[in-house]
Design an enzyme around this catalytic site. Structure first.
Site, short mmCIF file in Angstrom:
data_model
loop_
_atom_site.label_atom_id
_atom_site.label_comp_id
_atom_site.label_asym_id
_atom_site.label_seq_id
_atom_site.Cartn_x
_atom_site.Cartn_y
_atom_site.Cartn_z
N ASP A 93 -45.72 56.67 -1.83
CA ASP A 93 -45.37 57.47 -3.15
C ASP A 93 -45.83 58.89 -3.05
O ASP A 93 -47.13 59.03 -2.95
CB ASP A 93 -45.68 56.67 -4.10
N GLU A 145 -37.01 64.24 -3.33
CA GLU A 145 -37.10 64.73 -4.58
C GLU A 145 -36.39 66.10 -4.98
O GLU A 145 -36.67 67.00 -4.27
CB GLU A 145 -38.19 64.26 -5.34
P1 13P Z 1 -45.01 55.81 -14.49
O1 13P Z 1 -46.28 56.78 -14.61
O2 13P Z 1 -44.17 55.94 -15.42
O3 13P Z 1 -45.61 54.45 -14.14
O4 13P Z 1 -44.24 56.57 -13.19
C1 13P Z 1 -44.94 56.15 -11.80
C2 13P Z 1 -44.05 56.91 -10.68
O5 13P Z 1 -43.26 57.32 -10.93
C3 13P Z 1 -44.71 56.73 -9.38
O6 13P Z 1 -44.19 57.46 -8.44
#
Ligand code: 13P
Length: 326
Positions: A93, A145
């Site tokens: 991520d 993104e």
């Molecule tokens: P939240 O902070 O809403 O859980 O989002 C997490 C996110 O988008 C991780 O990439």
């Protein structure tokens, strides 16, 4: 170097095809410790949901790279042991460089995100493209993104929000060949998503932007970051048991559900799990002042996470019961 296939992960290609066809979202749940990983696998296994297990760069450092590989493999083996037949992807991520994405691919990740949303448009394209070439040679998926999602997500901090410009999306996707695109339509990272006093004042997401993006991209996987709903039940528990979290609001579940009908086929959820863990552990400690076994207090949080995930998959994302179609 190891391929994700050897570890038993799936990439996201088939997951997204099915999610788009059947109009639901695959959960992208973030984890940074063992109990969260177990909670994610059991919650998704029990609800028969495909899942993307997400690790950030800071969690990679916190846990240790080799440990992540084997904990990831452990997720797949645990699912097999428990006879869950669900596809599991291991996803980086918010990767911030080609080198990081490459090292995660070499470590056994089946999907990576490159977040070049803060860069100049052309630079975002160039780096994303370079990652896509390396990833696709190994059948690894790449999320990109466009548009800036405000808030704080570990090393990613943005105070301002820039909605995705629908006029850029076709060009970006065509030139990068990315597999999915995270867009900015009003969600943000973290527990403080809106400057409002009460839940009723939370504004609507920019469904007009989402619709326009969808029109231009057709059946292409769209990702929504910042999809925690920040259940007030856990915020209240934190405050009741000695914590101080005020005016923390998330995206209403009705809006998240609506987004699945507009082509959003992956939702990222990290903060809900953190809020839940904090609430449950605070409660446990105050109610059991003589206890000191981590399995007890982490175990109570893990059980609660399992229940939350089952509920979300069923009632919000619609991913419950979908694993068999993938
Ligand atoms: P939240 O902070 O809403 O859980 O989002 C997490 C996110 O988008 C991780 O990439």
């Amino acid at each position: 170097m190891v391929s994700y296939k050897e570890l038993g992960f799936s990439n996201t290609k088939r997951m997204f095809e099915v999610a788009l066809e059947r109009k639901f979202a695959i959960p992208g749940y973030n984890a940074s410790n063992l109990e969260q990983l177990q909670g994610i696998i059991i919650g998704c296994g029990e609800s028969d949901s495909p899942v993307i297990v997400q690790i950030t760069q800071t969690s990679l450092k916190y846990i240790n790279k080799s440990m992540v590989r084997y904990m990831g493999k452990g997720c797949v083996e645990m699912a097999n042991d428990l006879r869950y037949n669900i596809p599991i992807a291991l996803h980086l991520d918010h990767g911030d460089s080609f080198e990081l994405c490459k090292s995660c691919i070499d470590l056994g990740f089946s999907s990576v995100m490159f977040d070049g949303s803060h860069l100049e448009y052309e630079e975002n394209i160039n780096i994303t493209k370079k990652i896509v070439i390396y990833a696709h040679e190994r059948e690894v998926s790449v999320e990109a993104e466009l548009g800036v999602i405000a808030g704080i997500e570990e090393h990613v901090k943005a105070s301002d929000h820039y909605y995705t410009d629908p006029e850029q999306v076709e060009d970006f996707v065509n030139r990068t060949s990315c597999d999915s695109l995270a867009i900015a339509i009003g969600t943000s990272h973290g527990a403080y998503k809106f400057k409002v006093e009460k839940e009723e004042d939370i504004p609507e997401l920019r469904f007009d932007v989402l619709e326009e993006v969808r029109k231009r991209l057709g059946k292409f996987p769209i990702v929504l970051h910042g999809s925690s709903s920040i259940p007030q039940k856990y915020v209240n528990l934190i405050n009741e048991y000695g914590g101080k979290v005020s005016k923390a609001f998330g995206i209403p579940e009705t809006q998240l559900k609506k987004a699945t009908q507009y082509g959003v086929c992956k939702m990222n959820i990290a903060t809900d799990s953190r809020i839940l863990f904090t609430a449950m552990i605070r409660k446990y400690f105050q109610e059991n002042i003589d206890q000191f076994d981590p399995r007890k207090y982490l175990g109570s949080a893990r059980q609660e996470l399992i229940e939350m995930i089952k509920k979300k998959n069923k009632e919000v994302l619609g991913s419950a019961g979908q694993a068999g179609y993938i």
